[in-house]
Motif scaffolding. Structure first.
Motif, mmCIF file in Angstrom:
data_model
loop_
_atom_site.group_PDB
_atom_site.id
_atom_site.type_symbol
_atom_site.label_atom_id
_atom_site.label_comp_id
_atom_site.label_asym_id
_atom_site.label_seq_id
_atom_site.Cartn_x
_atom_site.Cartn_y
_atom_site.Cartn_z
ATOM 1 N N LEU A 40 39.338 28.956 39.321
ATOM 2 C CA LEU A 40 38.595 29.693 38.297
ATOM 3 C C LEU A 40 37.875 30.891 38.901
ATOM 4 O O LEU A 40 37.946 32.016 38.390
ATOM 5 C CB LEU A 40 37.598 28.741 37.630
ATOM 6 N N LYS A 41 37.212 30.654 40.007
ATOM 7 C CA LYS A 41 36.489 31.752 40.664
ATOM 8 C C LYS A 41 37.443 32.814 41.177
ATOM 9 O O LYS A 41 37.124 34.003 41.171
ATOM 10 C CB LYS A 41 35.651 31.197 41.812
ATOM 11 N N ASN A 97 40.099 33.674 39.753
ATOM 12 C CA ASN A 97 40.392 34.487 38.574
ATOM 13 C C ASN A 97 39.301 35.525 38.320
ATOM 14 O O ASN A 97 39.589 36.671 37.995
ATOM 15 C CB ASN A 97 40.560 33.585 37.356
ATOM 16 N N PHE A 98 38.055 35.112 38.477
ATOM 17 C CA PHE A 98 36.961 36.085 38.325
ATOM 18 C C PHE A 98 37.140 37.229 39.308
ATOM 19 O O PHE A 98 37.026 38.411 38.948
ATOM 20 C CB PHE A 98 35.606 35.413 38.592
ATOM 21 N N ALA A 99 37.428 36.866 40.550
ATOM 22 C CA ALA A 99 37.562 37.880 41.597
ATOM 23 C C ALA A 99 38.718 38.835 41.309
ATOM 24 O O ALA A 99 38.587 40.056 41.468
ATOM 25 C CB ALA A 99 37.743 37.200 42.952
ATOM 26 N N LEU A 100 39.825 38.271 40.856
ATOM 27 C CA LEU A 100 40.977 39.123 40.554
ATOM 28 C C LEU A 100 40.663 40.067 39.404
ATOM 29 O O LEU A 100 41.111 41.217 39.392
ATOM 30 C CB LEU A 100 42.186 38.252 40.204
#
Lengths: 208, 208
Positions: A160-161, A163-166
């Motif tokens: 999930l994190k 995904n945030f970074a991407l």
DNA sequence: GCACCTTTCAAACACTTGTTTAAATTATTG
DNA sequence: CAATAATTTAAACAAGTGTTTGAAAGGTGC
């Protein structure tokens, strides 16, 4: 100076137009006219408009992926040798640094940078899938290493994190260099500063 | 149960199709067929396809912006009264919480969520501009408050970080609820957990 | 010279697009 | 009920799309 050959000229022009106006809004007639070649040249050299998009992706994405994978495998080997898990920042930099290097103007990837930034969230399924198919392998390797670096977190949380970074990354690839969303962002920041700030942002968010 | 009127039915269908396939790849014929109305109904009720997109945006974006602005102004007033700068997390939550609430399935904004997530980075300039024109006001207010909350940072730095945060947010709006980029992300996470994790990610990145 | 393969070119193909038109239908109002 | 307005309908419009075709041009080797 000698002009590049027809194929290269088409790819470069398509890259620019795809980045600026999107895949489906860019017609083959616009591409071929701007490239100074005949309309039928695209279908002759590439077979179809979609195959042209693949060629545009591959030209810079294959070398980029090679670099990312080599660096990630280096960190993985290092971790295995030392017996300690890799560090979050080290893992992330394997991915962010080569990617964000696309922001540098002198690398000749100005439009490719925008195209990459948009492709992940492109409303056109064709674009999304062609792009995702070319990066999913790297992303899974990246996720594996991040899970090693954060052994106390579940794989779902790390994913999930990531995904945030991407999301932060691709957004930056799009808007940096053209003033940002609200304009006037990149006045006082060098590209290297931007890369450092984004890396720091992601690392802090990932570890926190 | 009585069917909604023609206008509403068109807006709902268009919202879904625009979110799934994009503005330009969705034809008026597809919309009107799926909505069960005549092709000419779009031009009769809205004037043009572009005006239909505006109507789709406005239906949920106007109420959403009202909430965001009210909360931001509340925090601003509170800060002024107390004489102390607002806290980063409090400011960010004014924006993230109402926005990420779109992730909740029962709110009936499932497709709108995807549309919003994609709009900022849509390759189609028309989509981008129509959307940005509807959120830029809120974003500037948000930026002002963030600068108050981070007085030791330059406005350029705060603006840059805000761009990172917006990227993470819009990416999440797109992929959460359909498995994430690599699939299987939202198996073990409730939507509220996702919202908390994203908020935490952004706050840590913003403050760090 | 001729022959062979590659590339370029203009033209046409079949198809889809958003929009408009004018008649038919339905709703509303006096 | 009659008349006026609002809506729906099928059909056509002009313009643009990716792709294909077959002839022309260019290059290469014998």
């Amino acid at each position: 100076m000698a002009q590049p050959d027809t194929k290269t000229r088409i790819i470069s022009t398509a890259e620019e137009l795809f980045a600026l106006a999107g895949f489906h809004l860019t017609s083959l007639r616009t591409i071929t006219t701007q490239a100074g070649v005949n309309l039928a040249a695209v279908n002759y050299h590439f077979g179809s408009k979609e195959a042209l998009l693949e060629a545009v992706f591959d030209r810079h994405l294959i070398p980029l992926n090679d670099i990312r994978i080599k660096r990630l495998e280096g960190v993985a080997a290092q971790a295995k040798k030392s017996g300690r898990p890799p560090e979050v920042e080290g893992v992330l930099r394997c991915f962010t640094e080569p990617t964000l290097a696309l922001l540098h103007r002198d690398s000749g990837t100005g439009y490719f940078r925008m195209l990459v930034g948009r492709s992940l969230s492109d409303p056109d399924q064709t674009v999304r899938q062609l792009f995702l198919g070319r990066v999913s392998g790297v992303l899974e390797l990246l996720l594996d290493l991040l899970c090693q670096a954060l052994p106390h977190r579940s794989r779902e949380s790390v994913s999930l994190k990531l995904n945030f970074a991407l999301g932060a990354m691709s957004h930056t690839l799009i808007f940096q260099g053209q003033g940002g969303l609200l304009g006037g962002v990149d006045k006082g920041k060098s590209i290297d500063e931007v890369i450092e700030m984004l890396t720091n942002f992601i690392v802090k968010g990932m570890e926190g």
